[in-house]
Design a protein around this motif. Structure first.
Motif, mmCIF file in Angstrom:
data_model
loop_
_atom_site.group_PDB
_atom_site.id
_atom_site.type_symbol
_atom_site.label_atom_id
_atom_site.label_comp_id
_atom_site.label_asym_id
_atom_site.label_seq_id
_atom_site.Cartn_x
_atom_site.Cartn_y
_atom_site.Cartn_z
ATOM 1 N N GLN A 20 0.805 -1.222 0.000
ATOM 2 C CA GLN A 20 0.000 0.000 0.000
ATOM 3 C C GLN A 20 0.839 1.274 0.000
ATOM 4 O O GLN A 20 0.297 2.370 -0.023
ATOM 5 N N GLY A 21 2.163 1.117 0.028
ATOM 6 C CA GLY A 21 3.041 2.277 0.042
ATOM 7 C C GLY A 21 3.745 2.427 1.377
ATOM 8 O O GLY A 21 3.522 1.653 2.314
ATOM 9 N N SER A 22 4.594 3.424 1.475
ATOM 10 C CA SER A 22 5.336 3.665 2.713
ATOM 11 C C SER A 22 4.393 4.145 3.811
ATOM 12 O O SER A 22 3.276 4.606 3.549
ATOM 13 N N LYS A 23 4.837 4.066 5.043
ATOM 14 C CA LYS A 23 4.005 4.512 6.159
ATOM 15 C C LYS A 23 3.681 6.005 6.068
ATOM 16 O O LYS A 23 2.525 6.392 6.300
ATOM 17 N N PRO A 24 4.646 6.879 5.725
ATOM 18 C CA PRO A 24 4.266 8.283 5.534
ATOM 19 C C PRO A 24 3.218 8.469 4.441
ATOM 20 O O PRO A 24 2.310 9.294 4.586
ATOM 21 N N ASP A 25 3.316 7.712 3.352
ATOM 22 C CA ASP A 25 2.329 7.829 2.277
ATOM 23 C C ASP A 25 0.937 7.429 2.765
ATOM 24 O O ASP A 25 -0.063 8.096 2.458
ATOM 25 N N VAL A 26 0.870 6.331 3.522
ATOM 26 C CA VAL A 26 -0.426 5.896 4.050
ATOM 27 C C VAL A 26 -0.977 6.930 5.021
ATOM 28 O O VAL A 26 -2.174 7.266 4.995
ATOM 29 N N LEU A 27 -0.118 7.464 5.876
ATOM 30 C CA LEU A 27 -0.569 8.473 6.841
ATOM 31 C C LEU A 27 -1.089 9.724 6.138
ATOM 32 O O LEU A 27 -2.057 10.344 6.599
#
Length: 239
Positions: free
Chosen positions: A154-161
């Protein structure tokens, strides 16, 4: 840790059957684990630990910079290693799900605390560098029901946030990897996210020391307390 080594060892042996790797995680893997960010790195490090002339001290000192040249030396690519790891896990679940689940242990008190979040009116989601399907298996086995599970696909954690910030007025983010929290703090648009470094998990020796502004330490005792008593959470409604 047991599952990490079990799966990483098997993936590495598929890529290089000549490796000689112990059944139990060696001390070097335990030392490297706080530095490892993504699943494919575990496979690479498992293979490296089978190298007789490995300089573990040098690897620990300059871990991040060693990844690219180590991949090149072995003629491997990160997606290739990630695919091998996920294939091992998929086969393990298909062949003996209970045995695979038995390799995992939740930190004491964590499942119980997560279940209580619903009683406090708090939604919670899981962001992980593990494949989302594997994380969902673990959560289901523990009767845990997050609002959503976001795996590495789903992408990096910053991207999801960033995507979650568009849907939620406020967010708290708990993480056991300090560099990830520092990356979140440095990401435009995530300035208002409350960032907590949990004191359990795969922390390096100095990770909890001299935390930068905007990142607070969360101990098991604080984690067990009501949300309003968590650092920075007085006005947060976690998503």
């Amino acid at each position: 840790m047991a599952e990490y080594w079990w799966s990483s060892r098997r993936a590495a042996l598929r890529l290089d059957p000549s490796l000689c790797l112990p059944e139990q995680a060696p001390a070097g893997f335990l030392q490297l684990r706080p530095l490892i960010h993504k699943g494919w790195e575990m496979v690479l490090m498992a293979a490296e630990l089978g190298r007789p002339n490995l300089d573990l001290a040098a690897l620990l000192l300059d871990y991040a910079a060693s990844l690219a040249p180590t991949l090149e030396r072995r003629g491997w690519r990160a997606p290739q290693l990630q695919q091998a790891l996920e294939q091992v896990r998929s086969e393990a679940i298909a062949n003996d799900r209970q045995a695979w689940l038995a390799l995992h242990r939740f930190y004491p008190g964590v499942p119980e605390r997560l279940r209580r979040l619903a009683l406090e009116g708090a939604d919670w989601a899981v962001l992980t560098t593990k494949g989302g399907a594997f994380a969902a298996e673990l959560l289901a086995a523990a009767a845990l029901e997050p609002r959503a599970v976001y795996g590495h696909e789903q992408g990096s954690k910053p991207d999801v946030l960033l995507r979650l910030r568009a849907e939620a007025a406020s967010i708290g983010f708990l993480e056991d990897r300090r560099p990830t929290l520092e990356q979140v703090r440095a990401t435009p648009g995530l300035e208002a996210v409350v960032c907590l470094l949990v004191s359990w998990g795969y922390l390096g020796p100095a990770d909890a020391c001299a935390l930068p502004e905007g990142i607070d330490l969360l101990t098991p005792e604080s984690f067990a307390a009501p949300l309003a008593r968590w650092p920075g959470f007085a006005t947060v409604r976690p998503y």
